[in-house]
Design an enzyme around this catalytic site. Structure first.
Site, PDB file in Angstrom:
ATOM      1  N   MET A   1     -53.499 -29.818 -26.981  1.00 26.52           N
ATOM      2  CA  MET A   1     -53.737 -30.030 -27.999  1.00 26.52           C
ATOM      3  C   MET A   1     -52.264 -31.672 -27.952  1.00 26.52           C
ATOM      4  O   MET A   1     -51.068 -31.903 -27.930  1.00 26.52           O
ATOM      5  CB  MET A   1     -52.516 -28.942 -29.293  1.00 26.52           C
ATOM      6  CG  MET A   1     -53.832 -28.055 -28.642  1.00 26.52           C
ATOM      7  SD  MET A   1     -54.880 -27.472 -28.308  1.00 26.52           S
ATOM      8  CE  MET A   1     -55.443 -26.546 -27.965  1.00 26.52           C
ATOM      9  N   SER A   2     -52.870 -32.726 -28.784  1.00 26.78           N
ATOM     10  CA  SER A   2     -52.419 -33.725 -29.572  1.00 26.78           C
ATOM     11  C   SER A   2     -52.932 -34.717 -30.841  1.00 26.78           C
ATOM     12  O   SER A   2     -53.765 -34.683 -31.083  1.00 26.78           O
ATOM     13  CB  SER A   2     -52.185 -34.469 -27.770  1.00 26.78           C
ATOM     14  OG  SER A   2     -51.269 -35.788 -27.600  1.00 26.78           O
TER      15      SER A   2
END
Length: 184
Positions: A1-2
């Site tokens: 996740m970014s």
């Protein structure tokens, strides 16, 4: 996740090198689990005996409360959590301990970042550089309608804004709505 300013390529490569058959990715902040559809899909899809692998724990969650909730949900399903860049593996006691320590530090780092941001905004405001977002409410129209005797709900309806915004503006400007006087 970014977050949106980061590239997922390196994380995806690390996960594939770790033997991951399926990689789920989304460019959303890890500061909350709200609105993270890929995370929800991953949590729904995980089955007993599976291992969810992330590159770093802060890719999954940045608050200790969110991290603890995710880990509890995974443990209840019989799913392990492992990080490729940190000695985290919830299938071991040492891995669970390290996970908890990392969660505390991730939350601490997030809080420090938030404090620095607020300090920067306060400094910019003091220097006259930061003025916030432009006003989206026509204050003159609100005041004029209030002077005509319209109530907050009617002003809000006519302008398509929230009542709280009307009352906040009228309270800030010390202009109270005119109350009609009934004949005696």
């Amino acid at each position: 996740m970014s977050t949106t300013d980061q590239h997922l390529g390196l994380q995806e490569e690390a996960l594939r090198a770790a033997g991951c058959e399926m990689v789920r990715a989304e460019k959303r902040s890890g500061t909350t689990t709200e609105g993270r559809t890929e995370l929800l899909t991953l949590m729904d899809f995980a089955r007993r005996g599976d291992t969810i692998v992330v590159t770093r724990i802060d890719r999954l969650a940045r608050s200790i409360a969110d991290l603890a909730a995710l880990v509890r949900e995974l443990e209840a399903k019989g799913v392990a959590l492992r990080a490729t860049e940190q000695p985290v593996d919830t299938s071991t006691a040492a891995g669970r301990c390290f996970l908890q320590m990392l969660g505390v530090f991730a939350e601490f780092e997030t809080n420090l970042r938030r404090e620095r941001q607020l300090e920067g905004i306060a400094k910019a405001k003091a220097e006259g550089v930061y003025k916030g977002r432009p006003r989206s409410i026509d204050a003159a129209a609100v005041r004029a309608m209030a002077a005509e005797g319209l109530g907050g709900s009617e002003i809000a309806r006519r302008l398509g804004i929230g009542r709280a915004s009307v009352y906040r503006l009228l309270g800030d400007t010390k202009v109270a709505p005119v109350q009609p006087v009934s004949p005696a």
